[in-house]
Design an enzyme around this catalytic site. Sequence first.
Site, short mmCIF file in Angstrom:
data_model
loop_
_atom_site.label_atom_id
_atom_site.label_comp_id
_atom_site.label_asym_id
_atom_site.label_seq_id
_atom_site.Cartn_x
_atom_site.Cartn_y
_atom_site.Cartn_z
N GLU A 92 15.28 40.07 -44.12
CA GLU A 92 16.26 40.87 -44.87
C GLU A 92 16.45 40.34 -46.28
O GLU A 92 16.26 39.15 -46.56
CB GLU A 92 17.58 40.90 -44.13
N CYS A 117 16.14 29.81 -39.11
CA CYS A 117 16.40 28.54 -39.81
C CYS A 117 16.54 27.42 -38.78
O CYS A 117 17.08 27.63 -37.71
CB CYS A 117 17.68 28.66 -40.64
N CYS A 124 26.68 30.41 -39.00
CA CYS A 124 25.69 31.21 -39.72
C CYS A 124 24.80 31.99 -38.74
O CYS A 124 24.22 31.41 -37.82
CB CYS A 124 24.83 30.29 -40.57
N GLU A 168 16.29 27.97 -45.11
CA GLU A 168 16.60 26.86 -46.01
C GLU A 168 15.44 26.71 -47.01
O GLU A 168 14.36 26.25 -46.65
CB GLU A 168 16.80 25.59 -45.15
N SER A 199 20.03 27.69 -53.25
CA SER A 199 21.11 27.14 -52.43
C SER A 199 20.51 26.33 -51.29
O SER A 199 19.58 26.78 -50.61
CB SER A 199 21.94 28.31 -51.87
N SER A 222 25.53 23.59 -50.12
CA SER A 222 26.46 24.13 -49.14
C SER A 222 27.12 22.96 -48.41
O SER A 222 26.55 22.40 -47.48
CB SER A 222 25.70 25.02 -48.15
N LEU A 223 28.30 22.61 -48.84
CA LEU A 223 28.97 21.41 -48.33
C LEU A 223 29.86 21.75 -47.11
O LEU A 223 29.75 21.14 -46.06
CB LEU A 223 29.81 20.78 -49.45
N HIS A 224 30.77 22.68 -47.30
CA HIS A 224 31.63 23.22 -46.23
C HIS A 224 32.64 22.27 -45.61
O HIS A 224 33.44 22.69 -44.78
CB HIS A 224 30.80 23.82 -45.08
N ASN A 298 32.22 34.99 -43.37
CA ASN A 298 31.94 36.29 -42.77
C ASN A 298 31.90 36.08 -41.27
O ASN A 298 31.07 35.31 -40.79
CB ASN A 298 30.55 36.78 -43.21
N CYS A 340 24.37 36.38 -44.51
CA CYS A 340 23.06 35.85 -44.22
C CYS A 340 22.66 36.00 -42.74
O CYS A 340 23.34 35.50 -41.85
CB CYS A 340 23.18 34.41 -44.65
N1 SAH Z 1 20.12 27.55 -46.23
C1 SAH Z 1 20.69 27.59 -47.51
C2 SAH Z 1 20.61 28.95 -48.17
C3 SAH Z 1 20.85 30.13 -47.30
S1 SAH Z 1 22.49 30.29 -46.68
C4 SAH Z 1 22.12 27.08 -47.49
O1 SAH Z 1 22.65 26.88 -46.40
O2 SAH Z 1 22.66 26.85 -48.55
C5 SAH Z 1 23.35 30.81 -48.14
C6 SAH Z 1 24.83 30.56 -48.12
O3 SAH Z 1 25.46 31.44 -47.16
C7 SAH Z 1 25.20 29.15 -47.72
O4 SAH Z 1 26.17 28.61 -48.57
C8 SAH Z 1 25.75 29.36 -46.33
O5 SAH Z 1 26.61 28.34 -45.95
C9 SAH Z 1 26.43 30.69 -46.46
N2 SAH Z 1 26.74 31.33 -45.18
C10 SAH Z 1 26.02 31.37 -44.06
N3 SAH Z 1 26.66 32.05 -43.08
C11 SAH Z 1 27.83 32.45 -43.62
C12 SAH Z 1 28.95 33.18 -43.13
N4 SAH Z 1 28.97 33.63 -41.88
N5 SAH Z 1 29.98 33.40 -43.96
C13 SAH Z 1 29.95 32.95 -45.25
N6 SAH Z 1 28.93 32.24 -45.77
C14 SAH Z 1 27.89 31.99 -44.97
FE1 SF4 Z 2 20.17 27.64 -42.38
FE2 SF4 Z 2 21.71 27.90 -44.56
FE3 SF4 Z 2 22.27 29.27 -42.29
FE4 SF4 Z 2 22.64 26.64 -42.37
S1 SF4 Z 2 23.73 28.17 -43.60
S2 SF4 Z 2 21.65 27.78 -40.71
S3 SF4 Z 2 20.95 26.00 -43.67
S4 SF4 Z 2 20.48 29.51 -43.56
#
Ligand code: SAH
Ligand code: SF4
Length: 359
Positions: A92, A117, A124, A168, A199, A222-224, A298, A340
């Site tokens: 996608e 991933c 995610c 990733e 990212s 992506s720290l979180h 999300n 995503c």
């Molecule tokens: N793998 C990489 C890039 C793809 S994810 C990464 O993790 O950075 C891109 C962004 O979407 C990341 O910051 C990830 O944490 C965020 N993301 C994934 N699932 C999400 C969700 N359900 N709600 C909000 N952000 C989300």
């Molecule tokens: Fe992979 Fe990024 Fe999703 Fe984490 S947030 S599972 S690294 S795509």
Amino acid sequence: MTDLYRVLPDEMDALVTSMGQTRYRADQLLLMLYHKFPKDISSLHQLPSEFREKLVAAGYTIGSATEVHRVVSKDGYTTKLLLKLGDGTLIETVLMQYKKEKGHPRSTVCVSTQVGCQMGCTFCATGQMGFERNLKAEEIVAQVLHFALLLKKRGEHVTNLVFMGMGEPLANYAETIRAVRLLTDPRAFGLGQRHITISTVGVMQGIASLAKEDLQVGLAISLHAPNNELRKRLVPTARPNSVEDLIATTRSYFKKTGRRVTIEYALIEGVNDSPENAAELAALLKGNGTHVNLIPVNPTAGGFERPKWKRITDFERILKESKISCTVRVEKGVEISAACGQLRTDVIRNIKTSPVMGK
Ligand code: SAH
Ligand code: SF4
């Protein structure tokens, strides 16, 4: 078989001359590929037929993806495409548009770099589907070109690119960088390097290599979570890298590239959204020069929910009071599963239950 969309301009020069053509043919070919979006080699009528035949005989092809599903948000500003690759794999890609006072809208394409991933982030949708395979550079380029063609028909164009779709990017390093070079080379797609953001969940080796690439692309981490214990719950594969290590890489990335790193923080109700979490994050980032993007999560199958709006603004206020630059990024296109990995999950579920969707 080699898709011409993975051939870098320098390689194209070598290819055409090896087939007895002048270098001018490489320019012509690149111009057609990146501005006319041809479907196959036989439609490249400006090239001599014997050259086209040679390309086909040597196993060159054009294009690696076809559109199988499109969803547009109610406001028309978010479009999500489901593309089918040569081996039948579905990926996608998303277009997010922002109206400007004057001129064309900002049109940001969000590409996938892997099918699934390996990182397994618990909130995610992509992380929950497991890992199938890496995408090739031409399959990443194809995602951008599908939207470039769609926008061209409206007299618009792709202005920005983010590597924030499925997968990733730094775990598929070589193909990601090849795609970045193809998309930014002035003889190929020609997008400004500074209009691209990669990212990453924090692949340290990848970040170090990226800093040395001589590219001016932006980096988002992506720290979180503001501490290691909480981060390991959200990003189970984070174990080897501490949050302190990750923050240190943002400083070295800035030193090498002059580009400030963005910190992404998905806000999840009752998990990482407390005032204490905000204060801890502020302390961690103090004096670091990073910008924080707060993203209300999300909702996905993991059962994570968005915090109430007050909780989000309180979190933002605490960061700002500590002089941490920060914005709340409300994800667009929630109703079309723009997070995503969500559309692919939804569509595959539907394909399994509905023969019409499976066509
Ligand atoms: N793998 C990489 C890039 C793809 S994810 C990464 O993790 O950075 C891109 C962004 O979407 C990341 O910051 C990830 O944490 C965020 N993301 C994934 N699932 C999400 C969700 N359900 N709600 C909000 N952000 C989300
Ligand atoms: Fe992979 Fe990024 Fe999703 Fe984490 S947030 S599972 S690294 S795509």
